[in-house]
Design a protein around this motif. Structure first.
Motif, PDB file in Angstrom:
ATOM      1  N   THR A   1      34.634  48.231  40.288  1.00 23.04           N
ATOM      2  CA  THR A   1      36.025  48.066  39.840  1.00 23.04           C
ATOM      3  C   THR A   1      36.858  49.188  40.483  1.00 23.04           C
ATOM      4  OG1 THR A   1      35.537  49.473  37.961  1.00 23.04           O
ATOM      5  CG2 THR A   1      35.380  47.089  37.597  1.00 23.04           C
TER       6      THR A   1
ATOM      7  N   SER B   1      40.634  43.589  31.377  1.00 21.23           N
ATOM      8  CA  SER B   1      39.703  44.041  32.427  1.00 21.23           C
ATOM      9  C   SER B   1      40.152  45.357  33.065  1.00 21.23           C
ATOM     10  CB  SER B   1      39.606  42.975  33.509  1.00 21.23           C
ATOM     11  OG  SER B   1      40.851  42.878  34.181  1.00 21.23           O
ATOM     12  N   ALA B   2      39.244  45.948  33.856  1.00 17.99           N
ATOM     13  CA  ALA B   2      39.572  47.167  34.612  1.00 17.99           C
ATOM     14  C   ALA B   2      40.749  46.901  35.554  1.00 17.99           C
ATOM     15  CB  ALA B   2      38.355  47.616  35.416  1.00 17.99           C
ATOM     16  N   GLN B   3      40.763  45.714  36.161  1.00 18.53           N
ATOM     17  CA  GLN B   3      41.851  45.381  37.085  1.00 18.53           C
ATOM     18  C   GLN B   3      43.188  45.313  36.337  1.00 18.53           C
ATOM     19  OE1 GLN B   3      41.326  44.951  40.564  1.00 18.53           O
ATOM     20  NE2 GLN B   3      43.535  45.305  40.488  1.00 18.53           N
TER      21      GLN B   3
ATOM     22  N   GLU C   1      34.834  42.665  31.357  1.00 20.33           N
ATOM     23  CA  GLU C   1      34.813  42.077  32.706  1.00 20.33           C
ATOM     24  C   GLU C   1      34.227  40.677  32.623  1.00 20.33           C
ATOM     25  OE1 GLU C   1      36.333  43.928  34.864  1.00 20.33           O
ATOM     26  OE2 GLU C   1      36.441  45.574  33.421  1.00 20.33           O
TER      27      GLU C   1
ATOM     28  N   TYR D   1      31.512  48.369  37.025  1.00 21.41           N
ATOM     29  CA  TYR D   1      31.170  47.169  37.810  1.00 21.41           C
ATOM     30  C   TYR D   1      31.669  45.915  37.105  1.00 21.41           C
ATOM     31  CZ  TYR D   1      28.085  50.273  40.348  1.00 21.41           C
ATOM     32  OH  TYR D   1      27.600  51.295  41.103  1.00 21.41           O
ATOM     33  N   ARG D   2      31.949  44.886  37.910  1.00 24.06           N
ATOM     34  CA  ARG D   2      32.355  43.588  37.362  1.00 24.06           C
ATOM     35  C   ARG D   2      31.658  42.486  38.167  1.00 24.06           C
ATOM     36  NH1 ARG D   2      38.418  44.267  39.841  1.00 24.06           N
ATOM     37  NH2 ARG D   2      37.817  44.065  42.023  1.00 24.06           N
TER      38      ARG D   2
END
Ligand code: C5P
Length: 216
Positions: free
Chosen positions: A122, A71-73, A18, A98-99
């Motif tokens: 996230t 990233s998580a996204q 992130e 979390y990011r």
């Protein structure tokens, strides 16, 4: 699931990164080994495998369709694009919860004052899949717990609407991040629990896929 041959299996693996600024990130120690071992075993038994993998140095067979993400996204977007067509979804990635809320455009300079980074949640990929799960789609989550393991894992299975949940405990020597071995218990939504010995991640992958195939 009587057989996995010819079935579409999607696996998430590895950590996520992130970004804080162009050169820094928040990450974790996941190596991607467990998820990649599952992908290799699913391929070996005839599945059509897509691997959505966070940053990892571990190689995978060229017959696995691998989508590398950061990233998580990114991982969320890649999974959501493909989820509708998948028969089995196995979410072994150690996704950051979390990011940083704001990603600095330029490298953050060192200064004498303290630096505070605000974090936001996230998207939870597994929970979103659980909400959208269609009939005959099998959803497998992972949980890494340090305390109240079984209780937390059961709660997670229900909350995220999984069919199966693979629990690995950091309390077991040789299990978890970075190791070539792992020790898991597999819970299902009918309240069955199977506990396995410490084994190579390749053998654990076999146990996980056998459990998926036997699940009714
Ligand atoms: O809630 P917790 O992070 O412990 O849940 C772990 C499970 O949820 C794993 O299967 C992990 O891959 C998945 N997960 C996810 N997206 C997140 C956080 C976790 O898919 N943002």
């Amino acid at each position: 699931m009587p057989d996995i041959k010819g079935k579409k299996v999607l696996i998430t693996a590895g950590p996520t990164h992130e970004p804080i600024d162009p050169v820094r990130f928040i990450g974790n120690h996941s190596s991607g080994k467990m998820g990649i071992a599952i992908a290799e075993e699913a391929l070996a038994i005839g599945a059509e495998v897509t691997l959505i993998c966070g940053p990892s140095n571990v190689k995978s067979s060229s017959k696995i369709k691998r989508i590398n993400v950061q990233s998580a996204q990114n991982m969320f977007d890649a999974v959501m694009q493909l989820q509708e067509t998948q028969d089995v979804l196995i979410l072994s990635a150690a996704v950051a919860d979390y990011r940083p809320k704001i990603v600095a455009e330029n490298k953050i300079k060192k200064s004498d004052t303290k630096l505070t980074i605000e974090l936001e949640s996230t998207p939870d990929i597994l929970a979103s899949l659980g909400q959208q799960k269609r009939q005959n789609q099998l959803l497998v989550g992972f949980a890494l717990e340090t305390n109240n393991e079984l209780e937390n894992a059961k709660g997670k299975l229900v909350k995220k609407n999984c069919d199966l949940l693979v629990l690995n405990s950091l309390q077991d020597a040789g299990a978890g991040f970075g190791h070539d071995t792992n020790k898991v218990s597999i819970l299902d939504r009918h309240n069955n629990i199977a506990t396995f010995e410490l084994k190579s991640k390749a053998e654990v992958a076999k146990d996980i896929l056998r459990t998926i195939i036997a699940f009714k």
